[in-house]
Design a protein around this motif. Structure first.
Motif, short mmCIF file in Angstrom:
data_model
loop_
_atom_site.label_atom_id
_atom_site.label_comp_id
_atom_site.label_asym_id
_atom_site.label_seq_id
_atom_site.Cartn_x
_atom_site.Cartn_y
_atom_site.Cartn_z
N LYS A 1 -0.20 -1.14 3.14
CA LYS A 1 -1.15 -1.10 2.03
C LYS A 1 -0.82 -2.21 1.02
N GLN A 2 0.50 -2.31 0.73
CA GLN A 2 0.94 -3.35 -0.22
C GLN A 2 0.64 -4.75 0.29
N ASP B 1 -1.98 -5.52 1.75
CA ASP B 1 -3.43 -5.70 1.64
C ASP B 1 -4.17 -5.75 2.97
#
Lengths: 148, 124
Positions: free
Chosen positions: A37-38, A40
């Motif tokens: 998630k970090q 992207d």
């Protein structure tokens, strides 16, 4: 100068899973999800990776002594390899079938063990490889494509 | 509808996520089997379940489930509640049974995140 093979890998990390410890079942998948998630990645890529990892993690905790999850991010794919030291799977075709399960009560109490795990893993993966050796363990390799 | 409306319709207690009641929620999925939740539930849906262990929270996190509604008056233990707080997943608890919970939400306009499973993934 020839480019070494490893230069294609943009990220690699391993995570350890303790067999039989239901308290931490899912913690590796939560970490992997938050890493992706970090970075992207699109939501559906993150979700697919998280689901296949989580079902695999539940399997390792449920059946094996210990396991390792190798997360590899390539330019076009995310690969999740799960290798466990455990009893192995006697009949892989049977284990892949929906509804086939050897789960005990403890696993069922957690909301798993209904014979959906490997089936889910396969259906959420863009490519899926499974191999197993009786008395030694099982290896799963899930590939999720990163759509550009 | 908003999560606040879900709370009102179900006469539910908010166990985690008092600050998230203005969240918009449109679809739901109900099951006690987490593998089925993983197979069929969609991101942003609310999860109706009678299971109360850590795996419900983990499953919700993995799928980006908007909120969990514990049915049949179930309560989660402190560790599970703390995990939900950590992962910022709201938990509501209602005394209605799963059938009533789903029916009351449906009557107010909430729909299933899927209507039917397709043949390829239908249970044997």
């Amino acid at each position: 100068m020839p480019v070494p093979e490893t230069d294609h890998i943009s990220y690699q990390r391993s995570f350890y899973i303790e067999g039989g410890n239901f308290n931490y079942a899912g913690i590796v998948s939560t970490s992997i999800k938050s890493i992706l998630k970090q970075m992207d990645f699109p939501g559906d890529v993150v979700r697919k990776c998280a689901i296949v990892c989580y079902e695999s993690e539940i399997n390792v905790v449920s059946y094996a002594r210990k396991g390792v999850v190798n997360l590899t991010i390539n330019p076009d794919t995310v690969q999740i390899e799960v290798i466990d030291e455990g009893p192995g799977i006697p009949n892989i075709d049977q284990a892949m079938q929906q509804g086939y399960s050897t789960a005990n009560q403890k696993i069922r109490e957690m909301g798993f063990g209904a014979g959906m795990g490997l089936y889910n893993i396969k259906s959420y993966s863009d490519a899926f490889i499974i191999s197993s050796e009786l008395g030694k363990g099982t290896r799963l390799l899930m590939t999720i494509n990163i759509k550009k | 509808m908003k999560l606040r409306d879900v709370k009102e319709i179900l006469d539910a207690d908010v166990i985690v996520g008092d600050d998230k009641l203005d969240m918009e929620v449109k679809t739901a999925f109900g099951a006690d089997l987490m593998s089925d939740v993983l197979a069929f539930a969609k991101a942003g849906s609310i999860l109706l379940t009678g299971l109360t262990n850590d795996q419900v929270i983990r499953t919700a996190d993995i799928l980006d489930i908007a909120a969990i509604v514990l049915v049949r008056g179930k309560r989660a233990n402190t560790d599970t509640i703390n995990l939900a707080k950590e992962l910022k997943i709201p938990i509501l608890s209602t005394k209605y049974i799963l059938f009533e919970t789903a029916g009351r939400l449906y009557a107010k306009g909430m729909v299933g995140c899927v209507e039917k499973v397709d043949n390829a993934s239908a249970r044997n």
